[in-house]
Every structure is written in C-alpha cells, then in structure tokens.
Enzyme design. Structure first.
Site, PDB file in Angstrom:
ATOM      1  CG  HIS A  72      -1.982   1.101   1.281  1.00  0.00           C
ATOM      2  ND1 HIS A  72      -3.140   1.073   1.911  1.00  0.00           N
ATOM      3  CD2 HIS A  72      -1.912   2.292   0.930  1.00  0.00           C
ATOM      4  CE1 HIS A  72      -3.547   2.101   2.026  1.00  0.00           C
ATOM      5  NE2 HIS A  72      -3.012   2.948   1.023  1.00  0.00           N
ATOM      6  CG  PHE A 126      -2.198   3.112  -5.318  1.00  0.00           C
ATOM      7  CD1 PHE A 126      -2.720   3.678  -4.273  1.00  0.00           C
ATOM      8  CD2 PHE A 126      -1.725   1.715  -5.390  1.00  0.00           C
ATOM      9  CE1 PHE A 126      -2.586   3.090  -2.951  1.00  0.00           C
ATOM     10  CE2 PHE A 126      -1.910   1.063  -4.126  1.00  0.00           C
ATOM     11  CZ  PHE A 126      -2.187   1.875  -3.053  1.00  0.00           C
ATOM     12  CD  GLU A 130      -0.036   5.282  -0.852  1.00  0.00           C
ATOM     13  OE1 GLU A 130       0.907   5.363   0.012  1.00  0.00           O
ATOM     14  OE2 GLU A 130      -1.297   5.396  -0.791  1.00  0.00           O
ATOM     15  CE  LYS A 133      -3.040  10.690   3.345  1.00  0.00           C
ATOM     16  NZ  LYS A 133      -4.228  10.232   3.128  1.00  0.00           N
ATOM     17  CG  HIS A 134       1.881   8.262   2.807  1.00  0.00           C
ATOM     18  ND1 HIS A 134       1.473   8.287   4.368  1.00  0.00           N
ATOM     19  CD2 HIS A 134       1.012   7.882   2.052  1.00  0.00           C
ATOM     20  CE1 HIS A 134       0.302   8.175   4.189  1.00  0.00           C
ATOM     21  NE2 HIS A 134      -0.141   8.022   3.116  1.00  0.00           N
TER      22      HIS A 134
HETATM   23  P1  5GP Z   1      -7.699   4.802   6.805  1.00  0.00           P
HETATM   24  O1  5GP Z   1      -8.600   5.773   7.582  1.00  0.00           O
HETATM   25  O2  5GP Z   1      -8.503   3.974   5.732  1.00  0.00           O
HETATM   26  O3  5GP Z   1      -7.121   4.032   7.966  1.00  0.00           O
HETATM   27  O4  5GP Z   1      -6.545   5.499   6.120  1.00  0.00           O
HETATM   28  C1  5GP Z   1      -6.499   6.178   5.074  1.00  0.00           C
HETATM   29  C2  5GP Z   1      -5.349   6.836   4.633  1.00  0.00           C
HETATM   30  O5  5GP Z   1      -4.574   7.388   5.809  1.00  0.00           O
HETATM   31  C3  5GP Z   1      -4.203   5.864   4.567  1.00  0.00           C
HETATM   32  O6  5GP Z   1      -4.486   5.314   3.125  1.00  0.00           O
HETATM   33  C4  5GP Z   1      -3.025   6.333   4.662  1.00  0.00           C
HETATM   34  O7  5GP Z   1      -2.937   7.354   3.736  1.00  0.00           O
HETATM   35  C5  5GP Z   1      -3.334   7.409   5.822  1.00  0.00           C
HETATM   36  N1  5GP Z   1      -2.975   6.605   7.105  1.00  0.00           N
HETATM   37  C6  5GP Z   1      -3.772   5.839   7.874  1.00  0.00           C
HETATM   38  N2  5GP Z   1      -3.124   5.130   8.862  1.00  0.00           N
HETATM   39  C7  5GP Z   1      -1.802   5.643   8.973  1.00  0.00           C
HETATM   40  C8  5GP Z   1      -0.808   5.657   9.621  1.00  0.00           C
HETATM   41  O8  5GP Z   1      -0.558   5.003  10.584  1.00  0.00           O
HETATM   42  N3  5GP Z   1       0.494   6.471   9.235  1.00  0.00           N
HETATM   43  C9  5GP Z   1       0.229   7.100   8.065  1.00  0.00           C
HETATM   44  N4  5GP Z   1       1.373   7.847   7.725  1.00  0.00           N
HETATM   45  N5  5GP Z   1      -0.550   7.522   7.140  1.00  0.00           N
HETATM   46  C10 5GP Z   1      -1.750   6.716   7.774  1.00  0.00           C
HETATM   47  P1  5GP Z   2      -5.447   6.907   1.113  1.00  0.00           P
HETATM   48  O1  5GP Z   2      -6.226   5.958   1.793  1.00  0.00           O
HETATM   49  O2  5GP Z   2      -3.949   6.347   0.851  1.00  0.00           O
HETATM   50  O3  5GP Z   2      -5.379   8.336   1.616  1.00  0.00           O
HETATM   51  O4  5GP Z   2      -6.019   6.917  -0.243  1.00  0.00           O
HETATM   52  C1  5GP Z   2      -5.698   5.774  -1.248  1.00  0.00           C
HETATM   53  C2  5GP Z   2      -6.344   6.441  -2.321  1.00  0.00           C
HETATM   54  O5  5GP Z   2      -5.881   5.619  -3.538  1.00  0.00           O
HETATM   55  C3  5GP Z   2      -7.950   6.301  -2.420  1.00  0.00           C
HETATM   56  O6  5GP Z   2      -8.577   7.415  -2.806  1.00  0.00           O
HETATM   57  C4  5GP Z   2      -8.167   4.906  -3.156  1.00  0.00           C
HETATM   58  O7  5GP Z   2      -9.361   4.820  -3.725  1.00  0.00           O
HETATM   59  C5  5GP Z   2      -6.847   4.944  -4.006  1.00  0.00           C
HETATM   60  N1  5GP Z   2      -6.433   3.569  -4.349  1.00  0.00           N
HETATM   61  C6  5GP Z   2      -6.238   2.887  -5.381  1.00  0.00           C
HETATM   62  N2  5GP Z   2      -5.477   2.036  -5.356  1.00  0.00           N
HETATM   63  C7  5GP Z   2      -5.655   1.571  -4.324  1.00  0.00           C
HETATM   64  C8  5GP Z   2      -5.359   0.472  -3.550  1.00  0.00           C
HETATM   65  O8  5GP Z   2      -4.867  -0.504  -4.248  1.00  0.00           O
HETATM   66  N3  5GP Z   2      -5.264   0.331  -2.378  1.00  0.00           N
HETATM   67  C9  5GP Z   2      -5.769   1.334  -1.488  1.00  0.00           C
HETATM   68  N4  5GP Z   2      -5.849   1.248  -0.346  1.00  0.00           N
HETATM   69  N5  5GP Z   2      -6.191   2.588  -2.228  1.00  0.00           N
HETATM   70  C10 5GP Z   2      -6.029   2.631  -3.589  1.00  0.00           C
END
Ligand code: 5GP
Ligand code: 5GP
Length: 260
Positions: A72, A126, A130, A133-134
């Site tokens: 991810h 994607f 990444e 954002k990261h």
């Molecule tokens: P979710 O709310 O689905 O757990 O996370 C949404 C997004 O927030 C992740 O895809 C990632 O981009 C960011 N995120 C969630 N948990 C963490 C974390 O523990 N560390 C970091 N750096 N990003 C996170």
């Molecule tokens: P995050 O949760 O990292 O902030 O956002 C992930 C974004 O990437 C979301 O908009 C999600 O729809 C898109 N995305 C595209 N491919 C993937 C994948 O393989 N895994 C996840 N977790 N998100 C994906």
C-alpha cells in the site's frame, strides 16, 4: 500606462512571493518524521469489495491477479500515532521510476479503479498519491521518487510476510479462521517486532511492519492500539482471491482521464 504595467508587475511578483512562502511554510510546519511503516494490503480482502473492473485494477487480472500481500505504501510516522502528509510540492512523474515498472506493477499495483486525489488538487495514480502524500514526508531519508520507490520495493522483497504466515500454516482460505494472536506471534518469532494488523470485519485487510530511519525493524505504534476502528476480532480470515469475472461484475468503460 507605464506605471500601470509597473504596478501589475509588482502585484504579480508579490503574489508569487507570497505563494512561494506558503509552500515553504507547509514544508516547515511539519516536523521530521520518527519512523517508517511499510503498509501491506491483502488482495483477497480488498478485491472482494470490487464492483467494477478497469485495466489499471490488479483485482481484474484474473489468473494473474496478486495472491500475496501487495504494497500500500511506505509511510513516515510520528511516535505519538499521528503522521505528516503532503510535505512539499513535488508533482509525481512516472518517468522517474520507469526502470522500476516491472516490480511496481507486480508488487505495488492499484487494487482499485478510483483515481486518488493529489496533494495539490486534481486526480492522479495510486503511486502518485503515495509519493505526494507520504513520500514527500520521508525527507531527510529520501529526497526523490526513485529512491523512495526503490527502497520500498526492496523492503517488501526482504520481508516477505506472505511467506512468514505460510510457514506458520496461515494460508489463504475461504473457510478457515485463524487466531489473530497466532498470526502476530508468527511475525514476532520471525522478525522480533510487533506488527500492526487491520481488518475489514473479520478479514485481514492490512499488516504493517515498522522501521527506524536506518531500516532496522522496530514495533509499530499502532501495534498496541486495541480499540481502533479497524481492529481485528480474536479469529480472523485471510480470504482467497476470487476472480472477478463472475456474475454481477460490471466492466467499466474507462473515463477519458483513465484512458490517458
Ligand atoms: P484509513 O482511514 O483508511 O485507515 O486510512 C486512510 C489513509 O490515511 C491511508 O491510506 C493513509 O494514507 C493514511 N493513514 C492511515 N493510517 C496511517 C498511519 O498510521 N500512518 C500514516 N503515515 N498514514 C496513515
Ligand atoms: P489513502 O487511503 O492512501 O489516503 O488513499 C488511497 C487512495 O488511493 C484512495 O483514493 C483509493 O481509492 C486509491 N487507491 C487506488 N488503488 C488503491 C489500492 O490498491 N489500495 C488502497 N488502499 N487505495 C487505493
């Protein structure tokens, strides 16, 4: 007329300066991260939620779809459980990582047809999401896309979680339930650290393993979090990947942007 042009020039120069200062401010306002989390997703769980297919979604590769954990992201985190994001402006440029494409396609594919937002407006891939954002927050360890993606692939290949679980008897299954404690113990025994595990209902969705900035393994902060929204029950499943060409699947025509 000359003075009007001059005024206009001064205004443009002022706005450009103010904008640049703003970008620098965003960069400075987020302190340096403490450690890395390598976040791995389980395709069997993620792909179960897929309703539409498109060429960029690895869930739609049929017999070539991934059946092991895929990447991810590699996320810079703080020790207090929070994390920085979108640390400076660096628009994703796929050309910079063209030599890594084979590995990225195989081990870091998108499991979705969605186009995530970029940090500065607009939609991207994607990988772009990444990186912006990261990845931009991984300084001073990484300063460019190439090294960020290369190091992430190398960590993924070095620490094969699918293999660790397999050796302990935890294999993809649509009927078995496994003790969460057993899965965590298998990883602890192999690497001497505690991972963070996240579920969707009772299915393992993601496992994260964490590293100091010099890439020595360490515990993840979230590994001690028991009340997370995505915390797992005592018994969990590792769903098998089911090809998505069955009844009810809709082959989505790519939008103009996706087709580009
Ligand atoms: P979710 O709310 O689905 O757990 O996370 C949404 C997004 O927030 C992740 O895809 C990632 O981009 C960011 N995120 C969630 N948990 C963490 C974390 O523990 N560390 C970091 N750096 N990003 C996170
Ligand atoms: P995050 O949760 O990292 O902030 O956002 C992930 C974004 O990437 C979301 O908009 C999600 O729809 C898109 N995305 C595209 N491919 C993937 C994948 O393989 N895994 C996840 N977790 N998100 C994906």
């Amino acid at each position: 007329m000359a003075s009007r042009t001059c005024l206009l020039f001064l205004l443009v120069a002022f706005l450009a300066g103010a904008f640049a200062a703003d970008v620098i401010e965003v960069n400075r306002s987020q302190r340096e991260f403490d450690y890395f989390a390598l976040s791995l997703q389980w395709p069997g769980t993620y792909c179960r939620g897929t309703r539409h297919c498109c060429s960029k979604n690895a869930c739609c590769r049929g017999s070539n779809a991934p059946t092991q954990f895929t990447i991810h992201g590699l996320w810079p985190d703080y020790n207090d459980g929070s994390w920085p994001s979108c640390c400076y402006r660096s628009d994703f440029n796929e050309k910079e990582i063209s030599t890594l494409m084979d590995g990225l396609d195989k081990y870091w594919p998108s499991l979705s047809c969605g186009s995530p937002s970029t940090c500065h407006g607009g939609k991207g891939s994607f990988w772009g999401h990444e990186w912006e954002k990261h990845g931009t927050c991984s300084s001073p360890v990484f300063h460019d896309e190439y090294n960020y993606f290369l190091a992430t692939l190398n960590l993924y290949l070095k620490y094969n979680l699918t293999d660790v679980l397999y050796k302990a008897g935890y294999v993809a299954s649509n009927s078995e339930k496994y003790p969460l404690g057993g899965i965590v113990t298998a990883i602890q025994n192999e690497y001497h650290i505690t991972p963070e595990v996240q579920c969707k209902k009772d299915a393992i969705d993601e496992i994260r393993i964490c590293f100091y900035k010099d890439f020595k393994l360490r515990d993840c902060v979230g590994s001690k979090e028991l009340t997370s929204r995505k915390s797992c029950p005592k018994y969990v499943s590792l769903p098998e990947y089911t090809p998505l060409d069955g009844e009810g699947m809709v082959l989505k025509m790519p939008t103009e942007r996706e087709a580009l």
